[in-house]
Design an enzyme around this catalytic site. Structure first.
Site, PDB file in Angstrom:
ATOM      1  N   ASN A   1       0.718  -1.287   0.337  1.00  0.00           N
ATOM      2  CA  ASN A   1      -0.240   0.525  -0.025  1.00  0.00           C
ATOM      3  C   ASN A   1       1.008   1.312   0.452  1.00  0.00           C
ATOM      4  OD1 ASN A   1      -1.921   2.444   0.387  1.00  0.00           O
ATOM      5  ND2 ASN A   1      -2.462   1.440   2.786  1.00  0.00           N
TER       6      ASN A   1
ATOM      7  N   LYS B   1       0.238   4.713   0.006  1.00  0.00           N
ATOM      8  CA  LYS B   1      -0.377   5.194   0.300  1.00  0.00           C
ATOM      9  C   LYS B   1      -0.472   6.894  -0.467  1.00  0.00           C
ATOM     10  CE  LYS B   1      -0.260   3.174   4.788  1.00  0.00           C
ATOM     11  NZ  LYS B   1      -0.124   3.329   6.366  1.00  0.00           N
TER      12      LYS B   1
ATOM     13  N   HIS C   1      -9.730   1.015   4.929  1.00  0.00           N
ATOM     14  CA  HIS C   1      -8.692   0.966   5.560  1.00  0.00           C
ATOM     15  C   HIS C   1      -8.326   2.070   6.298  1.00  0.00           C
ATOM     16  CE1 HIS C   1      -4.414   2.376   6.385  1.00  0.00           C
ATOM     17  NE2 HIS C   1      -3.884   1.517   5.660  1.00  0.00           N
TER      18      HIS C   1
ATOM     19  N   GLU D   1      -7.013   4.424   8.137  1.00  0.00           N
ATOM     20  CA  GLU D   1      -6.813   5.938   8.032  1.00  0.00           C
ATOM     21  C   GLU D   1      -7.768   7.024   7.123  1.00  0.00           C
ATOM     22  OE1 GLU D   1      -2.942   5.307   5.540  1.00  0.00           O
ATOM     23  OE2 GLU D   1      -2.419   4.743   7.762  1.00  0.00           O
TER      24      GLU D   1
ATOM     25  N   GLU E   1      -5.364  -5.712  10.327  1.00  0.00           N
ATOM     26  CA  GLU E   1      -4.461  -3.842  10.672  1.00  0.00           C
ATOM     27  C   GLU E   1      -4.973  -3.486  12.076  1.00  0.00           C
ATOM     28  OE1 GLU E   1      -2.190  -3.003   6.797  1.00  0.00           O
ATOM     29  OE2 GLU E   1      -4.171  -1.553   7.072  1.00  0.00           O
TER      30      GLU E   1
ATOM     31  N   GLY F   1       1.975   2.234  10.919  1.00  0.00           N
ATOM     32  CA  GLY F   1       3.437   3.028  10.570  1.00  0.00           C
ATOM     33  C   GLY F   1       4.298   3.429  12.370  1.00  0.00           C
TER      34      GLY F   1
ATOM     35  N   SER G   1       3.047  -1.925  10.226  1.00  0.00           N
ATOM     36  CA  SER G   1       4.465  -2.189  10.584  1.00  0.00           C
ATOM     37  C   SER G   1       5.498  -3.851  10.119  1.00  0.00           C
ATOM     38  CB  SER G   1       5.152  -2.412  12.107  1.00  0.00           C
ATOM     39  OG  SER G   1       5.142  -0.546  11.865  1.00  0.00           O
TER      40      SER G   1
END
Ligand code: PGA
Length: 251
Positions: A10, A12, A96, A98, A168, A174, A214
């Site tokens: 991904n 992003k 996702h 985010e 996730e 991250g 991560s």
């Protein structure tokens, strides 16, 4: 059942055109053993057509990071599932964390998007996962269960069997703090049991369950060889060709 290992990247909102082309070219140099693995890249959508319809490599697939749940119309700035399919992409991330956090997407939105994607024969990769405060209270199973129930509402077992699901945990994305392999196994086992109970055991068996948060070349091997972990969804490390290739070589 032996599933192929899925190595997904991904990207992003990173990389302008030249850097994105350079990265995708380096991905084309990787050796992908198609009998054992499948690589899926999620570049920013502006590059999708050039990559997905212009560059072919066995075992390498492309997807969008998001789509609209609406089929078409006056929705400025949005991109529909059939547009994604029309440029040759075969996958799309849905929900996702985010998107949930910064763009206020809820499970009902995910549900709409999944239905729109399935109608276009695009594989939705549904992302679920709990934030840190929920993990601290050991309520992660209940949290993920709610996300699954809302996102998969009204789908048949046959439809659900076409999905990929990525677990996730938000606290691992991250942050450099990956879930332990055991935490990932526990959740994946819970997800598969939940799917088996609410749909059919056969459809639950077919769904690849990816871990994300991560993932790097140090922790990928353990994760990829663990029970019920069928692949990884890689963010930061997917922007580094060497790291991504090392993760792929862990299969
Ligand atoms: P990360 O991102 O690997 O940088 O933690 C994973 C993701 O958000 O899919």
């Amino acid at each position: 059942m032996m599933r192929k290992k899925i190595i997904a990247g991904n990207w992003k909102m990173h990389l302008t055109a030249e850097a994105a082309r350079a990265l995708v070219r380096s991905m084309f140099e990787m050796t992908i053993d198609q009998s054992r693995s499948q690589v899926v890249l999620f570049p920013p959508v502006v590059y999708l057509e050039a990559f997905a319809s212009g560059m072919k490599k066995e075992g390498l697939y492309f997807g969008a990071q998001n789509c609209s749940g609406k089929p078409q119309g006056a929705f400025t700035g949005e991109i529909s599932a059939d547009m994604i399919g029309s440029v040759g992409a075969q996958f799309c991330l849905v929900g996702h964390s985010e998107r949930r956090q910064y763009f206020h997407e809820h499970d009902a939105d995910c549900n709409e998007k999944i239905k729109a994607l399935l109608a276009q024969n695009i594989t939705p990769v549904l992302c679920v996962g709990e934030p840190l405060n929920v993990r601290d209270l050991s309520k992660q199973n209940e949290f993920v269960e709610q996300q699954l129930a809302g996102s998969l509402a009204g789908l048949s077992s046959q439809e659900v069997a076409k999905l990929y699901i990525a677990y996730e945990p938000v606290w691992a994305i991250g942050t450099g703090q990956t879930a332990t392999t055991l935490q990932a196994i526990d959740m994946h086992t819970f997800i598969r049991e939940w799917l088996s109970l609410h749909f059919t055991p056969k459809s639950a068996e077919l769904i690849p369950l990816l871990y994300g948060g991560s993932v790097n070349e140090q922790n990928a091997k353990d994760l990829l060889h663990a029970k019920n972990i069928d692949g990884v969804l890689v963010g930061g490390a997917s922007l580094k060709p060497g790291s991504f290739a090392s993760i792929l070589s862990c299969v």
